[in-house]
Scaffold this active site. Sequence first.
Site, PDB file in Angstrom:
ATOM      1  N   LYS A 160      -3.001  -4.420  -0.703  1.00 51.06           N
ATOM      2  CA  LYS A 160      -3.360  -5.288   0.427  1.00 51.06           C
ATOM      3  C   LYS A 160      -4.685  -4.884   1.071  1.00 51.06           C
ATOM      4  CE  LYS A 160       0.683  -4.237   2.149  1.00 51.06           C
ATOM      5  NZ  LYS A 160       1.384  -3.626   1.023  1.00 51.06           N
ATOM      6  N   GLY A 211      -0.036   2.386   4.376  1.00 52.03           N
ATOM      7  CA  GLY A 211      -1.211   3.132   3.927  1.00 52.03           C
ATOM      8  C   GLY A 211      -2.017   2.172   3.076  1.00 52.03           C
ATOM      9  N   HIS A 212      -3.110   1.664   3.615  1.00 48.81           N
ATOM     10  CA  HIS A 212      -3.926   0.666   2.917  1.00 48.81           C
ATOM     11  C   HIS A 212      -5.233   1.292   2.481  1.00 48.81           C
ATOM     12  CE1 HIS A 212      -1.620  -2.824   5.100  1.00 48.81           C
ATOM     13  NE2 HIS A 212      -0.842  -2.035   4.407  1.00 48.81           N
ATOM     14  N   GLY A 257       2.244  10.672  -0.042  1.00 52.04           N
ATOM     15  CA  GLY A 257       1.922  11.394  -1.277  1.00 52.04           C
ATOM     16  C   GLY A 257       3.084  11.443  -2.271  1.00 52.04           C
TER      17      GLY A 257
HETATM   18  P1  GDP Z   1      -1.548  -1.359   0.030  1.00 50.98           P
HETATM   19  O1  GDP Z   1      -0.606  -0.516   0.824  1.00 50.98           O
HETATM   20  O2  GDP Z   1      -0.942  -2.643  -0.394  1.00 50.98           O
HETATM   21  O3  GDP Z   1      -2.885  -1.571   0.716  1.00 50.98           O
HETATM   22  O4  GDP Z   1      -1.842  -0.545  -1.314  1.00 50.98           O
HETATM   23  P2  GDP Z   1      -2.169   1.025  -1.433  1.00 50.98           P
HETATM   24  O5  GDP Z   1      -3.528   1.257  -0.937  1.00 50.98           O
HETATM   25  O6  GDP Z   1      -1.067   1.843  -0.847  1.00 50.98           O
HETATM   26  O7  GDP Z   1      -2.047   1.227  -2.993  1.00 50.98           O
HETATM   27  C1  GDP Z   1      -2.823   0.504  -3.895  1.00 50.98           C
HETATM   28  C2  GDP Z   1      -3.625   1.500  -4.733  1.00 50.98           C
HETATM   29  O8  GDP Z   1      -4.141   0.839  -5.860  1.00 50.98           O
HETATM   30  C3  GDP Z   1      -4.831   2.077  -4.025  1.00 50.98           C
HETATM   31  O9  GDP Z   1      -5.052   3.375  -4.483  1.00 50.98           O
HETATM   32  C4  GDP Z   1      -5.966   1.145  -4.435  1.00 50.98           C
HETATM   33  O10 GDP Z   1      -7.232   1.796  -4.400  1.00 50.98           O
HETATM   34  C5  GDP Z   1      -5.572   0.845  -5.845  1.00 50.98           C
HETATM   35  N1  GDP Z   1      -5.945  -0.474  -6.357  1.00 50.98           N
HETATM   36  C6  GDP Z   1      -5.945  -1.685  -5.718  1.00 50.98           C
HETATM   37  N2  GDP Z   1      -6.242  -2.679  -6.590  1.00 50.98           N
HETATM   38  C7  GDP Z   1      -6.444  -2.077  -7.785  1.00 50.98           C
HETATM   39  C8  GDP Z   1      -6.744  -2.583  -9.088  1.00 50.98           C
HETATM   40  O11 GDP Z   1      -6.865  -3.777  -9.321  1.00 50.98           O
HETATM   41  N3  GDP Z   1      -6.855  -1.647 -10.087  1.00 50.98           N
HETATM   42  C9  GDP Z   1      -6.696  -0.312  -9.877  1.00 50.98           C
HETATM   43  N4  GDP Z   1      -6.823   0.510 -10.889  1.00 50.98           N
HETATM   44  N5  GDP Z   1      -6.406   0.177  -8.666  1.00 50.98           N
HETATM   45  C10 GDP Z   1      -6.264  -0.696  -7.642  1.00 50.98           C
HETATM   46  P1  IMO Z   2       2.191  -0.380   2.709  1.00 51.79           P
HETATM   47  O1  IMO Z   2       1.749  -1.225   3.874  1.00 51.79           O
HETATM   48  C1  IMO Z   2       5.477   1.259   0.409  1.00 51.79           C
HETATM   49  C2  IMO Z   2       9.171   2.170   2.575  1.00 51.79           C
HETATM   50  C3  IMO Z   2       9.546   3.641   2.684  1.00 51.79           C
HETATM   51  C4  IMO Z   2      11.053   3.518   2.750  1.00 51.79           C
HETATM   52  C5  IMO Z   2      11.261   2.247   3.564  1.00 51.79           C
HETATM   53  C6  IMO Z   2      11.490   2.491   5.055  1.00 51.79           C
HETATM   54  O2  IMO Z   2       1.274   0.725   2.409  1.00 51.79           O
HETATM   55  O3  IMO Z   2       2.530  -1.238   1.541  1.00 51.79           O
HETATM   56  P2  IMO Z   2       9.987   3.272   7.085  1.00 51.79           P
HETATM   57  O4  IMO Z   2       8.942   4.350   7.203  1.00 51.79           O
HETATM   58  O5  IMO Z   2       9.464   1.918   7.362  1.00 51.79           O
HETATM   59  O6  IMO Z   2      11.219   3.624   7.872  1.00 51.79           O
HETATM   60  O7  IMO Z   2      10.442   3.315   5.555  1.00 51.79           O
HETATM   61  O8  IMO Z   2      10.088   1.476   3.394  1.00 51.79           O
HETATM   62  N1  IMO Z   2       7.802   1.849   3.059  1.00 51.79           N
HETATM   63  C7  IMO Z   2       6.774   1.584   2.264  1.00 51.79           C
HETATM   64  N2  IMO Z   2       6.682   1.608   0.917  1.00 51.79           N
HETATM   65  N3  IMO Z   2       4.410   0.898   1.157  1.00 51.79           N
HETATM   66  C8  IMO Z   2       4.512   0.838   2.501  1.00 51.79           C
HETATM   67  O9  IMO Z   2       3.536   0.331   3.265  1.00 51.79           O
HETATM   68  C9  IMO Z   2       5.716   1.235   3.114  1.00 51.79           C
HETATM   69  N4  IMO Z   2       6.134   1.328   4.404  1.00 51.79           N
HETATM   70  C10 IMO Z   2       7.413   1.701   4.353  1.00 51.79           C
HETATM   71  O10 IMO Z   2       9.106   4.366   1.580  1.00 51.79           O
HETATM   72  O11 IMO Z   2      11.554   3.295   1.473  1.00 51.79           O
HETATM   73 MG    MG Z   3       0.204   1.403   0.791  1.00 54.28          MG
END
Ligand code: GDP
Ligand code: IMO
Ligand code: MG
Length: 422
Positions: free
Chosen positions: A15, A41-42, A301
């Site tokens: 996202k 965590g975006h 992590g």
């Molecule tokens: P979010 O929580 O939905 O914002 O996603 P996260 O940031 O937690 O996890 C997505 C991970 O995938 C991050 O490390 C991004 O840098 C990475 N990512 C996003 N789009 C792509 C993609 O198209 N290819 C690859 N290889 N990595 C991506």
């Molecule tokens: P983003 O926005 C992935 C999961 C936790 C747990 C459940 C409840 O980066 O996609 P909480 O802390 O809300 O009580 O946890 O939801 N969880 C996520 N999993 N991405 C997230 O956010 C999450 N936020 C919460 O791992 O299973």
């Molecule tokens: Mg995330």
Amino acid sequence: MVDVILGLQWGDEGKGKIVDYFAKNYNYDVIARFQGGPNAGHTLYVDGKKIVLHQIPSGIFHEDKINLIGNGVVLDATTLKKECENVAAFGVDYKKNLFISERTHLILPTHRALDKASEMSKGQEKIGSTLKGIGPTYMDKTGRNGLRVGNLLDKSFTTDYIKLRMKHQRLLDNFNFHEDINAWEEEFFEALEFLREFKIVNGEYFINEKIQKGQRVLAEGAQGSMLDVDFGTFPFVTSSNTISAGVCTGLGIAPQKIKEVFGISKAYCTRVGSGPFPTELLDETGELLRNTGNEFGSTTGRPRRCGWIDLVALQFACMINGVTQIIMTKADILDNLEELKVCNAYKMNGEEKSFVPFQMNKGGLEPVYQSFKGWQKDITGVTDFAGLPTEMKTYVDYLNEFLGVPVKYISNGPGRDQLVVA
Ligand code: GDP
Ligand code: IMO
Ligand code: MG
């Protein structure tokens, strides 16, 4: 006019990257978070450097955009302070571009302690929470006890805080939880001073006035649809409405203002924390996806559980969100696979069904798969749809047809501009 970007799976669909791209390339004026908190965590890449945002909307790196933390969010002042320091190192003037709704609920140190105590008491049945205090803070919201950002300006704030803290202390005593949270509290009070200097606004008037003037709003979801408190895999969910309906209550926007709902799905699937995950791969393919995709939680992590894409769950998510366009991310992670699988039905009690049941972990639910030939080509440098491998187009065509919603964008790398438009 409001468009929405949200996750269709169990979170971490990418996202952050997509919101950052859309904010710039499709000229949005306001980027707003409507639910969740620092459990999110975006990840974004700015000037080639990685940054993870937890509470600040992912439009913050574009200086001409306004970013709003909406009333539906739960806010940890300590995390916000650290995050602001991080983005300031990239030259972001957050004091100018970041606004917070006065109705946003505050996460208190005792909410974090309660989250931990509750999880510990569940033992094997724990949710796998990020332990950021999300659940207890939303409980205090619906239980009508919580403190909101606007209350920081009340003379009685400290007295009200102490009253709530004492209530929490009794609950913590019941849990037999006796960890020292004095250090958290000290940081918290420092961070509240920092928060008082922010632009605290009446979010609903703020955003509706902008819409009235013809500005473009992009609502940024956190978590994913399968973690929605009503429609996700309860009780293994988060504590907010992560779906498009949450935009209305989380920002104070009427439903008819929402236009496009962009749903993001990885080309495969991941989940972090406990709970059902029908297509999970506990074998070497799962391990391969985790290592190639670097599938480790952006907030905690923890290794993410990996598996094949689940079209039954995805179709359900498209339905409850009213998804109008799909963005498929991390397609490049499948580059080296000879064979790909998609789940297109669940076998439950011996019968094939194509709906998400009340409880996914009952009835011996098993995924039914269809196989596809892998493309076995490096797609990370592809810039237009025509340049994508034929095998991949076959895969995408199948998704389009099954879901009845078009895959309009394919993300082929973590980089800021690695996005192919179909
Ligand atoms: P979010 O929580 O939905 O914002 O996603 P996260 O940031 O937690 O996890 C997505 C991970 O995938 C991050 O490390 C991004 O840098 C990475 N990512 C996003 N789009 C792509 C993609 O198209 N290819 C690859 N290889 N990595 C991506
Ligand atoms: P983003 O926005 C992935 C999961 C936790 C747990 C459940 C409840 O980066 O996609 P909480 O802390 O809300 O009580 O946890 O939801 N969880 C996520 N999993 N991405 C997230 O956010 C999450 N936020 C919460 O791992 O299973
Ligand atoms: Mg995330």
